[in-house]
Design a protein around this motif. Structure first.
Motif, PDB file in Angstrom:
ATOM      1  N   LEU A  74      -1.271  -1.263  16.607  1.00 41.78           N
ATOM      2  CA  LEU A  74      -1.682   0.117  16.825  1.00 41.78           C
ATOM      3  C   LEU A  74      -1.002   0.945  15.749  1.00 41.78           C
ATOM      4  O   LEU A  74       0.228   0.896  15.600  1.00 41.78           O
ATOM      5  N   THR A  75      -1.780   1.660  14.971  1.00 39.88           N
ATOM      6  CA  THR A  75      -1.250   2.452  13.861  1.00 39.88           C
ATOM      7  C   THR A  75      -1.667   3.901  14.022  1.00 39.88           C
ATOM      8  O   THR A  75      -2.828   4.185  14.291  1.00 39.88           O
ATOM      9  N   LEU A  76      -0.707   4.793  13.886  1.00 36.17           N
ATOM     10  CA  LEU A  76      -0.996   6.228  13.893  1.00 36.17           C
ATOM     11  C   LEU A  76      -0.648   6.756  12.517  1.00 36.17           C
ATOM     12  O   LEU A  76       0.509   6.694  12.095  1.00 36.17           O
ATOM     13  N   PHE A  77      -1.647   7.245  11.795  1.00 36.09           N
ATOM     14  CA  PHE A  77      -1.404   7.911  10.507  1.00 36.09           C
ATOM     15  C   PHE A  77      -1.145   9.375  10.830  1.00 36.09           C
ATOM     16  O   PHE A  77      -1.929  10.008  11.542  1.00 36.09           O
ATOM     17  N   ILE A  78      -0.055   9.907  10.317  1.00 34.48           N
ATOM     18  CA  ILE A  78       0.383  11.257  10.686  1.00 34.48           C
ATOM     19  C   ILE A  78       0.461  12.119   9.429  1.00 34.48           C
ATOM     20  O   ILE A  78       1.295  11.873   8.553  1.00 34.48           O
ATOM     21  N   ASP A  79      -0.437  13.106   9.337  1.00 36.19           N
ATOM     22  CA  ASP A  79      -0.383  14.050   8.228  1.00 36.19           C
ATOM     23  C   ASP A  79       0.827  14.942   8.420  1.00 36.19           C
ATOM     24  O   ASP A  79       1.032  15.503   9.496  1.00 36.19           O
ATOM     25  N   LYS A  80       1.621  15.072   7.375  1.00 31.89           N
ATOM     26  CA  LYS A  80       2.850  15.868   7.489  1.00 31.89           C
ATOM     27  C   LYS A  80       2.591  17.347   7.197  1.00 31.89           C
ATOM     28  O   LYS A  80       3.392  18.177   7.546  1.00 31.89           O
ATOM     29  N   GLY A  81       1.478  17.644   6.519  1.00 34.90           N
ATOM     30  CA  GLY A  81       1.211  19.024   6.121  1.00 34.90           C
ATOM     31  C   GLY A  81       0.738  19.798   7.217  1.00 34.90           C
ATOM     32  O   GLY A  81       0.615  20.631   7.837  1.00 34.90           O
ATOM     33  N   TYR A  96       0.845  -1.189   0.000  1.00 34.86           N
ATOM     34  CA  TYR A  96       0.000   0.000   0.000  1.00 34.86           C
ATOM     35  C   TYR A  96       0.881   1.240   0.000  1.00 34.86           C
ATOM     36  O   TYR A  96       2.016   1.213   0.484  1.00 34.86           O
ATOM     37  N   THR A  97       0.338   2.333  -0.493  1.00 40.37           N
ATOM     38  CA  THR A  97       0.988   3.637  -0.350  1.00 40.37           C
ATOM     39  C   THR A  97      -0.083   4.655   0.010  1.00 40.37           C
ATOM     40  O   THR A  97      -1.251   4.489  -0.335  1.00 40.37           O
ATOM     41  N   HIS A  98       0.297   5.688   0.729  1.00 43.27           N
ATOM     42  CA  HIS A  98      -0.599   6.797   1.065  1.00 43.27           C
ATOM     43  C   HIS A  98       0.258   7.982   1.447  1.00 43.27           C
ATOM     44  O   HIS A  98       1.470   7.858   1.615  1.00 43.27           O
ATOM     45  N   SER A  99      -0.361   9.131   1.582  1.00 46.71           N
ATOM     46  CA  SER A  99       0.412  10.359   1.785  1.00 46.71           C
ATOM     47  C   SER A  99       0.901  10.550   3.219  1.00 46.71           C
ATOM     48  O   SER A  99       1.857  11.276   3.452  1.00 46.71           O
ATOM     49  N   GLN A 100       0.251   9.922   4.189  1.00 43.03           N
ATOM     50  CA  GLN A 100       0.631  10.118   5.585  1.00 43.03           C
ATOM     51  C   GLN A 100       1.853   9.280   5.972  1.00 43.03           C
ATOM     52  O   GLN A 100       2.051   8.203   5.442  1.00 43.03           O
ATOM     53  N   ASP A 101       2.636   9.790   6.926  1.00 45.00           N
ATOM     54  CA  ASP A 101       3.628   8.947   7.585  1.00 45.00           C
ATOM     55  C   ASP A 101       2.858   7.985   8.472  1.00 45.00           C
ATOM     56  O   ASP A 101       1.669   8.202   8.762  1.00 45.00           O
ATOM     57  N   GLU A 102       3.528   6.934   8.938  1.00 41.55           N
ATOM     58  CA  GLU A 102       2.837   5.933   9.742  1.00 41.55           C
ATOM     59  C   GLU A 102       3.745   5.476  10.876  1.00 41.55           C
ATOM     60  O   GLU A 102       4.932   5.235  10.671  1.00 41.55           O
ATOM     61  N   PHE A 103       3.165   5.403  12.073  1.00 39.37           N
ATOM     62  CA  PHE A 103       3.837   4.828  13.232  1.00 39.37           C
ATOM     63  C   PHE A 103       3.065   3.574  13.581  1.00 39.37           C
ATOM     64  O   PHE A 103       1.831   3.598  13.633  1.00 39.37           O
ATOM     65  N   ILE A 104       3.773   2.455  13.815  1.00 39.65           N
ATOM     66  CA  ILE A 104       3.092   1.223  14.217  1.00 39.65           C
ATOM     67  C   ILE A 104       3.716   0.671  15.486  1.00 39.65           C
ATOM     68  O   ILE A 104       4.911   0.832  15.735  1.00 39.65           O
TER      69      ILE A 104
END
Length: 176
Positions: A169-176, A116-124
């Motif tokens: 546990l996943t945190l999607f982090i918007d960088k903008g 998968y790809t998406h624009s957010q960084d990810e912490f797991i």
């Protein structure tokens, strides 16, 4: 999602083309007739220029939200995609943080092989079980208590190590 698209004066075809999905798939997602991968929903949120949380959870934002486990929908998604997930909070729309528990599908049910790809960084953070994190062409075995932070725009995939479901546990982090 449909209301946001209409407010932006975009057609289903325009959004579908930008997200590299079919118009019929977008229609099914908008009408709740099919579950979509978080990566697809992320592309839609980028195209509509709204936070991913607006797509995942349409409840209005409040200052404090306590979400009891017993009142949280158990799982959303299609296990054949490789995972299902629980949205943990209707985050503040401007915080840039989306907490989620990803349930990694046991090996025998997991049909997903592409990252998968998406624009957010990810912490797991691995809550239960073990996974193999495929990230940008490399393989990393992760067990309960392990964590990782990575760029979501690079291909990544969680695969089960065995036939047990893993919880991440996943945190999607918007960088903008």
């Amino acid at each position: 999602m449909k209301q946001i698209r209409l407010r932006k004066k975009l057609t289903q075809q325009q959004v579908a083309d930008q997200c590299e999905i079919s118009k019929s798939m977008l229609s099914k997602i908008e009408n709740g007739q099919t579950a979509a991968a978080v990566a697809t929903l992320s592309k839609i949120s980028d195209t509509l220029e709204v936070p991913l949380s607006w797509i995942l959870d349409e409840e209005k934002e409040e200052e404090l939200i306590i979400q009891k486990k017993s009142e949280r929908p158990s799982k959303v998604g299609d296990e054949s995609m490789g995972y299902s997930y629980e949205l943990l909070a209707n985050r503040a729309h401007y915080s840039g943080l989306e907490p989620t528990i990803v349930h990694v599908t046991p090996k025998e049910f997991n049909k997903r092989t592409e990252g998968y790809t998406h624009s957010q960084d990810e912490f797991i953070f691995i809550l239960e079980g073990s996974i193999i994190l495929f990230y940008n062409g490399e393989k990393h075995v992760m067990e309960k208590g392990d964590s990782a932070y990575f760029q979501g725009h690079k291909p990544h995939l969680f695969m089960p190590v065995d036939n047990e479901e893993a919880k991440v546990l996943t945190l999607f982090i918007d960088k903008g």
